[in-house]
Design an enzyme around this catalytic site. Sequence first.
Site, PDB file in Angstrom:
ATOM      1  N   GLU A 223      64.943   1.955  18.270  1.00 15.94           N
ATOM      2  CA  GLU A 223      65.801   0.990  19.009  1.00 15.94           C
ATOM      3  C   GLU A 223      65.906  -0.519  18.999  1.00 15.94           C
ATOM      4  O   GLU A 223      66.042  -1.317  19.704  1.00 15.94           O
ATOM      5  CB  GLU A 223      66.514   1.303  19.859  1.00 15.94           C
ATOM      6  CG  GLU A 223      67.156   2.221  19.854  1.00 15.94           C
ATOM      7  CD  GLU A 223      68.516   2.632  21.228  1.00 15.94           C
ATOM      8  OE1 GLU A 223      68.230   2.171  22.217  1.00 15.94           O
ATOM      9  OE2 GLU A 223      69.244   3.440  20.927  1.00 15.94           O
TER      10      GLU A 223
ATOM     11  N   GLU B  91      67.550  10.353  17.997  1.00 18.76           N
ATOM     12  CA  GLU B  91      67.836  10.921  19.356  1.00 18.76           C
ATOM     13  C   GLU B  91      69.508  10.970  19.289  1.00 18.76           C
ATOM     14  O   GLU B  91      70.166  10.257  18.481  1.00 18.76           O
ATOM     15  CB  GLU B  91      67.857   9.259  20.240  1.00 18.76           C
ATOM     16  CG  GLU B  91      67.146   9.226  20.477  1.00 18.76           C
ATOM     17  CD  GLU B  91      66.747   7.823  21.916  1.00 18.76           C
ATOM     18  OE1 GLU B  91      68.427   7.749  21.933  1.00 18.76           O
ATOM     19  OE2 GLU B  91      65.746   7.426  21.592  1.00 18.76           O
TER      20      GLU B  91
HETATM   21  C1  BG6 Z   1      68.249   5.077  24.031  1.00 12.28           C
HETATM   22  C2  BG6 Z   1      67.141   4.815  24.065  1.00 12.28           C
HETATM   23  O1  BG6 Z   1      68.918   3.888  24.055  1.00 12.28           O
HETATM   24  O2  BG6 Z   1      69.947   6.272  24.361  1.00 12.28           O
HETATM   25  C3  BG6 Z   1      66.806   5.934  25.375  1.00 12.28           C
HETATM   26  O3  BG6 Z   1      66.486   4.876  22.747  1.00 12.28           O
HETATM   27  C4  BG6 Z   1      67.745   6.358  26.001  1.00 12.28           C
HETATM   28  O4  BG6 Z   1      65.468   5.432  25.735  1.00 12.28           O
HETATM   29  C5  BG6 Z   1      68.687   6.862  26.108  1.00 12.28           C
HETATM   30  O5  BG6 Z   1      67.428   6.585  27.148  1.00 12.28           O
HETATM   31  C6  BG6 Z   1      70.152   6.928  26.316  1.00 12.28           C
HETATM   32  O6  BG6 Z   1      70.927   6.075  27.240  1.00 12.28           O
HETATM   33  P1  BG6 Z   1      70.558   6.250  28.717  1.00 12.28           P
HETATM   34  O7  BG6 Z   1      71.151   4.829  29.241  1.00 12.28           O
HETATM   35  O8  BG6 Z   1      71.603   7.286  28.674  1.00 12.28           O
HETATM   36  O9  BG6 Z   1      69.381   6.706  29.279  1.00 12.28           O
END
Ligand code: BG6
Length: 467
Positions: free
Chosen positions: A173, A362
């Site tokens: 990111e 993701e």
């Molecule tokens: C993304 C990141 O922003 O979102 C992850 O690459 C992160 O590391 C994921 O865990 C979800 O965000 P969160 O804050 O719910 O863990």
Amino acid sequence: MNGKFPQHFLWGGAVAANQVEGAYQADGKGLSTSDLQPQGIFGAITPRMAGDSGIKDVAIDFYHRYPEDIALFAEMGFKCLRTSIAWTRIFPQGDEETPNEAGLAFYDRLFDEMAKYGIQPLITLSHYEMPYGLVKHYGGWGDRRTIDFFERYARTVFERYKHKVKHWLTFNEINMSLHAPFTGVGLPQESDKSAVYQAIHHQLVASARAVKACHEIVPEGKIGNMLLGGILYPLSCKPEDLLETQRQNRDWLFFGDVQARGYYPAYMQRFFRENGIQVAITEEDRQTLRETIDFISFSYYMSGCVTADPEQFETARGNILDMVPNPHLASSEWGWQIDPIGLRYLLNVLYDRYQKPLFIVENGLGAKDRVEADGSINDDYRINYLNDHLVQVAEAIDDGVEVMGYTSWGPIDLVSASKAEMSKRYGFIHVDRDDAGNGSLERRRKKSFYWYRDVIHSNGASLKDRR
Ligand code: BG6
């Protein structure tokens, strides 16, 4: 959804070293920026004292329990697992001349375990952490020398794992440095825009150097970037809203533009000028940036809206972003707006813009789960979220978009990045640990585990179009 996913589609899941491994000082590991934020990206930056502890110090103890976890991923039929290498296991302070053998050996064991089941690694070089030593002694990415330290690290791991890892990502990111400078580029949170863009520039040059090194060292290797795909819609069809939306989308597309096209886009000149931003870019930097990525990867959790009208602006907080809520969408328990169609739209936007293969690395739903008296966890909400997003991926593939794979976020419960919570669960596999760190760390299959297994085994044919 029969027949829409290509035969060699890389189904799997994604985790990050600092959110799963724990063992934060084991085998010579140095402190990372993540270790200095025990409460997560939104938390304070605190010096580590002897005897204090944070939830990430143990996380889900993947460092020791990875054989069990990989076996569970294999049971679901994973073709691919995305994780990151903790830079501080390899170069504990960041500026050493020689790597830490014990750290390198850990990832050898991990990749060998994955290979037993035919699971391909997809490895992020830097996922929301860097050696704290580089922050303390050099000012993080604000200093040009960090480019050389990163290149040394990248070349070291490419050489070491070139026969085991064929898919790589540079910075997780990368656009998030605009919102979280300490996590992204090791700068103080309140840094001014010139300092942040200068550090980002250094990171973009470092990313291009890693791409070059990967192409030189890893036979048949492919290397991509990683964007937070925070696609924004205009709140209304007013031309002012549309223009403002284009401007704000360029805030993050700028990173992809540099990494995929090899030069700064023209619109940044005006942006820098009007915002009084000075960035030193050398001719050599411009040459280096020409080494472009092989594919685009991104995370996608939600979309948001933009208005040019300050009176209409009210904030719906995502994990790090402020977005105007979309009145047509529902939200998760954490206020993230759920928009499966947005994923199809984003895939098309990125493919139209770059004409490079895309990898969704993701996507997922953070939710509270309940363990029933009989031990079962019936997470239909997660199944519905993932099903509906994957249906839209299939539609995008049908639109002609080249999609390499899909790794859902957190296939096993892990520590959340934004607030270091365990209770915000993404997994198909439940981990017995709470926000205070209590629990046996025992792993347990949720209902979604069997659902995802069927999706993978049927190559997407079992997905249901619920529209
Ligand atoms: C993304 C990141 O922003 O979102 C992850 O690459 C992160 O590391 C994921 O865990 C979800 O965000 P969160 O804050 O719910 O863990």
